[in-house]
Design a protein around this motif. Structure first.
Motif, PDB file in Angstrom:
ATOM      1  N   THR A 159      -0.596 -31.345 -55.237  1.00 17.21           N
ATOM      2  CA  THR A 159      -1.728 -30.916 -56.076  1.00 17.21           C
ATOM      3  C   THR A 159      -1.389 -29.693 -56.914  1.00 17.21           C
ATOM      4  O   THR A 159      -2.224 -29.232 -57.699  1.00 17.21           O
ATOM      5  CB  THR A 159      -2.967 -30.588 -55.214  1.00 17.21           C
ATOM      6  N   GLN A 160      -0.194 -29.153 -56.755  1.00 11.98           N
ATOM      7  CA  GLN A 160       0.218 -27.968 -57.506  1.00 11.98           C
ATOM      8  C   GLN A 160       1.508 -28.276 -58.260  1.00 11.98           C
ATOM      9  O   GLN A 160       2.320 -29.087 -57.813  1.00 11.98           O
ATOM     10  CB  GLN A 160       0.444 -26.788 -56.556  1.00 11.98           C
ATOM     11  N   ASP A 161       1.702 -27.619 -59.416  1.00 11.82           N
ATOM     12  CA  ASP A 161       2.950 -27.827 -60.147  1.00 11.82           C
ATOM     13  C   ASP A 161       3.354 -26.550 -60.864  1.00 11.82           C
ATOM     14  O   ASP A 161       2.625 -25.548 -60.867  1.00 11.82           O
ATOM     15  CB  ASP A 161       2.840 -28.998 -61.130  1.00 11.82           C
ATOM     16  N   ALA A 162       4.524 -26.597 -61.492  1.00 12.07           N
ATOM     17  CA  ALA A 162       5.101 -25.404 -62.107  1.00 12.07           C
ATOM     18  C   ALA A 162       4.259 -24.870 -63.256  1.00 12.07           C
ATOM     19  O   ALA A 162       4.327 -23.690 -63.591  1.00 12.07           O
ATOM     20  CB  ALA A 162       6.525 -25.705 -62.591  1.00 12.07           C
ATOM     21  N   GLY A 163       3.463 -25.720 -63.868  1.00 20.21           N
ATOM     22  CA  GLY A 163       2.645 -25.286 -64.995  1.00 20.21           C
ATOM     23  C   GLY A 163       1.398 -24.518 -64.606  1.00 20.21           C
ATOM     24  O   GLY A 163       0.708 -23.953 -65.478  1.00 20.21           O
ATOM     25  N   ASP A 164       1.089 -24.456 -63.298  1.00 18.77           N
ATOM     26  CA  ASP A 164      -0.145 -23.798 -62.873  1.00 18.77           C
ATOM     27  C   ASP A 164      -0.140 -22.304 -63.187  1.00 18.77           C
ATOM     28  O   ASP A 164      -1.183 -21.733 -63.514  1.00 18.77           O
ATOM     29  CB  ASP A 164      -0.360 -24.003 -61.369  1.00 18.77           C
ATOM     30  N   SER A 165       1.014 -21.654 -63.068  1.00 12.47           N
ATOM     31  CA  SER A 165       1.064 -20.202 -63.287  1.00 12.47           C
ATOM     32  C   SER A 165       0.569 -19.832 -64.683  1.00 12.47           C
ATOM     33  O   SER A 165      -0.220 -18.894 -64.851  1.00 12.47           O
ATOM     34  CB  SER A 165       2.489 -19.685 -63.073  1.00 12.47           C
ATOM     35  N   ALA A 166       1.036 -20.572 -65.684  1.00 14.60           N
ATOM     36  CA  ALA A 166       0.604 -20.296 -67.056  1.00 14.60           C
ATOM     37  C   ALA A 166      -0.884 -20.588 -67.234  1.00 14.60           C
ATOM     38  O   ALA A 166      -1.586 -19.870 -67.966  1.00 14.60           O
ATOM     39  CB  ALA A 166       1.426 -21.126 -68.039  1.00 14.60           C
ATOM     40  N   ARG A 167      -1.374 -21.618 -66.570  1.00 14.88           N
ATOM     41  CA  ARG A 167      -2.801 -21.952 -66.677  1.00 14.88           C
ATOM     42  C   ARG A 167      -3.662 -20.867 -66.034  1.00 14.88           C
ATOM     43  O   ARG A 167      -4.711 -20.507 -66.578  1.00 14.88           O
ATOM     44  CB  ARG A 167      -3.069 -23.303 -66.025  1.00 14.88           C
ATOM     45  N   TYR A 168      -3.232 -20.337 -64.886  1.00 19.58           N
ATOM     46  CA  TYR A 168      -3.972 -19.232 -64.272  1.00 19.58           C
ATOM     47  C   TYR A 168      -4.012 -18.029 -65.205  1.00 19.58           C
ATOM     48  O   TYR A 168      -5.036 -17.358 -65.337  1.00 19.58           O
ATOM     49  CB  TYR A 168      -3.341 -18.828 -62.942  1.00 19.58           C
ATOM     50  N   GLU A 169      -2.882 -17.748 -65.843  1.00 18.89           N
ATOM     51  CA  GLU A 169      -2.828 -16.582 -66.726  1.00 18.89           C
ATOM     52  C   GLU A 169      -3.766 -16.756 -67.915  1.00 18.89           C
ATOM     53  O   GLU A 169      -4.418 -15.799 -68.345  1.00 18.89           O
ATOM     54  CB  GLU A 169      -1.396 -16.340 -67.188  1.00 18.89           C
ATOM     55  N   ARG A 170      -3.856 -17.973 -68.436  1.00 18.10           N
ATOM     56  CA  ARG A 170      -4.796 -18.218 -69.536  1.00 18.10           C
ATOM     57  C   ARG A 170      -6.242 -18.114 -69.058  1.00 18.10           C
ATOM     58  O   ARG A 170      -7.111 -17.601 -69.779  1.00 18.10           O
ATOM     59  CB  ARG A 170      -4.543 -19.603 -70.146  1.00 18.10           C
ATOM     60  N   LEU A 171      -6.502 -18.590 -67.851  1.00 16.74           N
ATOM     61  CA  LEU A 171      -7.867 -18.619 -67.328  1.00 16.74           C
ATOM     62  C   LEU A 171      -8.365 -17.219 -66.962  1.00 16.74           C
ATOM     63  O   LEU A 171      -9.509 -16.852 -67.258  1.00 16.74           O
ATOM     64  CB  LEU A 171      -7.938 -19.542 -66.112  1.00 16.74           C
ATOM     65  N   PHE A 172      -7.484 -16.422 -66.322  1.00 20.39           N
ATOM     66  CA  PHE A 172      -7.889 -15.112 -65.821  1.00 20.39           C
ATOM     67  C   PHE A 172      -7.420 -13.956 -66.702  1.00 20.39           C
ATOM     68  O   PHE A 172      -7.778 -12.805 -66.454  1.00 20.39           O
ATOM     69  CB  PHE A 172      -7.363 -14.904 -64.402  1.00 20.39           C
ATOM     70  N   GLY A 173      -6.581 -14.257 -67.694  1.00 19.80           N
ATOM     71  CA  GLY A 173      -6.097 -13.211 -68.575  1.00 19.80           C
ATOM     72  C   GLY A 173      -5.014 -12.344 -67.978  1.00 19.80           C
ATOM     73  O   GLY A 173      -4.675 -11.291 -68.529  1.00 19.80           O
ATOM     74  N   ARG A 174      -4.463 -12.770 -66.847  1.00 20.85           N
ATOM     75  CA  ARG A 174      -3.393 -12.031 -66.170  1.00 20.85           C
ATOM     76  C   ARG A 174      -2.734 -12.951 -65.152  1.00 20.85           C
ATOM     77  O   ARG A 174      -3.349 -13.950 -64.731  1.00 20.85           O
ATOM     78  CB  ARG A 174      -3.947 -10.797 -65.451  1.00 20.85           C
ATOM     79  N   PRO A 175      -1.518 -12.640 -64.746  1.00 23.27           N
ATOM     80  CA  PRO A 175      -0.861 -13.504 -63.753  1.00 23.27           C
ATOM     81  C   PRO A 175      -1.529 -13.369 -62.385  1.00 23.27           C
ATOM     82  O   PRO A 175      -2.048 -12.309 -62.032  1.00 23.27           O
ATOM     83  CB  PRO A 175       0.579 -12.971 -63.714  1.00 23.27           C
ATOM     84  N   ALA A 176      -1.493 -14.449 -61.640  1.00 24.11           N
ATOM     85  CA  ALA A 176      -1.912 -14.401 -60.239  1.00 24.11           C
ATOM     86  C   ALA A 176      -0.719 -13.980 -59.385  1.00 24.11           C
ATOM     87  O   ALA A 176       0.431 -14.279 -59.718  1.00 24.11           O
ATOM     88  CB  ALA A 176      -2.418 -15.774 -59.791  1.00 24.11           C
ATOM     89  N   VAL A 177      -0.992 -13.294 -58.300  1.00 25.31           N
ATOM     90  CA  VAL A 177       0.066 -12.965 -57.340  1.00 25.31           C
ATOM     91  C   VAL A 177       0.366 -14.227 -56.535  1.00 25.31           C
ATOM     92  O   VAL A 177      -0.530 -14.790 -55.893  1.00 25.31           O
ATOM     93  CB  VAL A 177      -0.366 -11.824 -56.402  1.00 25.31           C
ATOM     94  N   GLN A 178       1.600 -14.675 -56.603  1.00 21.31           N
ATOM     95  CA  GLN A 178       1.986 -15.928 -55.957  1.00 21.31           C
ATOM     96  C   GLN A 178       2.478 -15.666 -54.534  1.00 21.31           C
ATOM     97  O   GLN A 178       3.337 -14.804 -54.311  1.00 21.31           O
ATOM     98  CB  GLN A 178       3.086 -16.621 -56.763  1.00 21.31           C
ATOM     99  N   ILE A 179       1.947 -16.417 -53.576  1.00 14.97           N
ATOM    100  CA  ILE A 179       2.367 -16.341 -52.177  1.00 14.97           C
ATOM    101  C   ILE A 179       3.007 -17.677 -51.813  1.00 14.97           C
ATOM    102  O   ILE A 179       2.364 -18.729 -51.905  1.00 14.97           O
ATOM    103  CB  ILE A 179       1.179 -16.065 -51.238  1.00 14.97           C
ATOM    104  N   ASP A 180       4.265 -17.644 -51.435  1.00 11.45           N
ATOM    105  CA  ASP A 180       5.027 -18.865 -51.165  1.00 11.45           C
ATOM    106  C   ASP A 180       4.737 -19.375 -49.752  1.00 11.45           C
ATOM    107  O   ASP A 180       4.963 -18.669 -48.760  1.00 11.45           O
ATOM    108  CB  ASP A 180       6.517 -18.577 -51.329  1.00 11.45           C
ATOM    109  N   LEU A 181       4.242 -20.609 -49.659  1.00 12.21           N
ATOM    110  CA  LEU A 181       3.993 -21.247 -48.364  1.00 12.21           C
ATOM    111  C   LEU A 181       5.155 -22.100 -47.899  1.00 12.21           C
ATOM    112  O   LEU A 181       5.036 -22.840 -46.910  1.00 12.21           O
ATOM    113  CB  LEU A 181       2.724 -22.113 -48.442  1.00 12.21           C
ATOM    114  N   GLY A 182       6.275 -22.028 -48.616  1.00 13.01           N
ATOM    115  CA  GLY A 182       7.444 -22.803 -48.206  1.00 13.01           C
ATOM    116  C   GLY A 182       7.179 -24.285 -48.286  1.00 13.01           C
ATOM    117  O   GLY A 182       6.733 -24.802 -49.305  1.00 13.01           O
ATOM    118  N   ASP A 183       7.405 -24.981 -47.167  1.00 12.52           N
ATOM    119  CA  ASP A 183       7.200 -26.436 -47.133  1.00 12.52           C
ATOM    120  C   ASP A 183       5.993 -26.821 -46.285  1.00 12.52           C
ATOM    121  O   ASP A 183       5.970 -27.886 -45.676  1.00 12.52           O
ATOM    122  CB  ASP A 183       8.463 -27.135 -46.617  1.00 12.52           C
TER     123      ASP A 183
END
Length: 206
Positions: A159-183
């Motif tokens: 349900t997540q992909d590499a393009g989400d980061s840019a979409r969050y930045e457009r939606l919130f006007g800033r990057p989200a802090v990403q927390i890696d859940l591994g696998d």
């Protein structure tokens, strides 16, 4: 629940009853869409937003067609077939496993096939359709919100992909802090609760 206003009102009532003025809001999967909707409508009540195993709620009106089609299918199909359709959709994002993971999958299967009503299944799609139709998630509000924003994501979560980061930045006007859940996949809280909660603790205690 057939519309987003009922959800917002119910959540407000819970917070008011418990005398909670501001919250750390964590949304998992479908709940992450509801969390973004609540933040957009009640930015003053949210200190921190944590999106887990979900994507940006920046849906365009074209998505209404998808939701209305799903609602129509659930209404038209025989009861067991409608439940099976919903279960098959969910199984595409939940990884298979053994031991406790298999037990969780069986519990989810039982709830979907034996306990949820047709109205419950319709509600899943109807609330999101109402969010999109009313344009509840508004970038102009989210960009003014000054709280903390975290996204928990796993490399093997479909349900997540590499393009989400840019979409969050457009939606919130800033990057989200990403927390890696591994696998951990789409349901880390169910399948590896200890590791998942450690990730959350880092957010809450930072």
């Amino acid at each position: 629940v057939k519309n987003v206003d009922t959800f917002l009102g119910a959540f407000d009532a819970i917070l008011d009853r418990e005398q909670i003025e501001r919250v750390i809001l964590v949304g998992q999967s479908y709940g992450s869409l509801l969390a973004q909707a609540y933040l957009s409508e009640r930015p003053g009540r949210v200190d921190t937003l944590v999106i887990s195993s979900g994507g940006p709620a920046d849906y365009k009106p074209a998505w209404l067609v998808v939701d209305y089609l799903a609602i129509g299918l659930v209404r038209l199909l025989p009861d067991r077939s409608a439940r099976r359709l919903f279960l098959n959709m969910l199984q595409k994002v939940l990884p298979s496993g053994t031991g406790e993971q298999a037990d969780w999958l069986e519990a989810i299967r039982y709830i979907l096939m034996e306990e949820l009503t047709r109205a419950d299944l319709i509600s899943h799609f109807a609330v999101v359709a109402d969010m999109i139709r009313k344009r509840i998630v508004r970038p102009e509000v989210l960009r003014q919100w000054q709280g903390r924003l975290f996204v928990l994501s796993a490399a093997n979560d479909p349900t997540q992909d590499a393009g989400d980061s840019a979409r969050y930045e457009r939606l919130f006007g800033r990057p989200a802090v990403q927390i890696d859940l591994g696998d951990m996949g789409h349901a880390g809280l169910l399948y590896d609760p200890d590791s998942y909660l450690i990730k959350l603790e880092h957010i809450f205690t930072d």
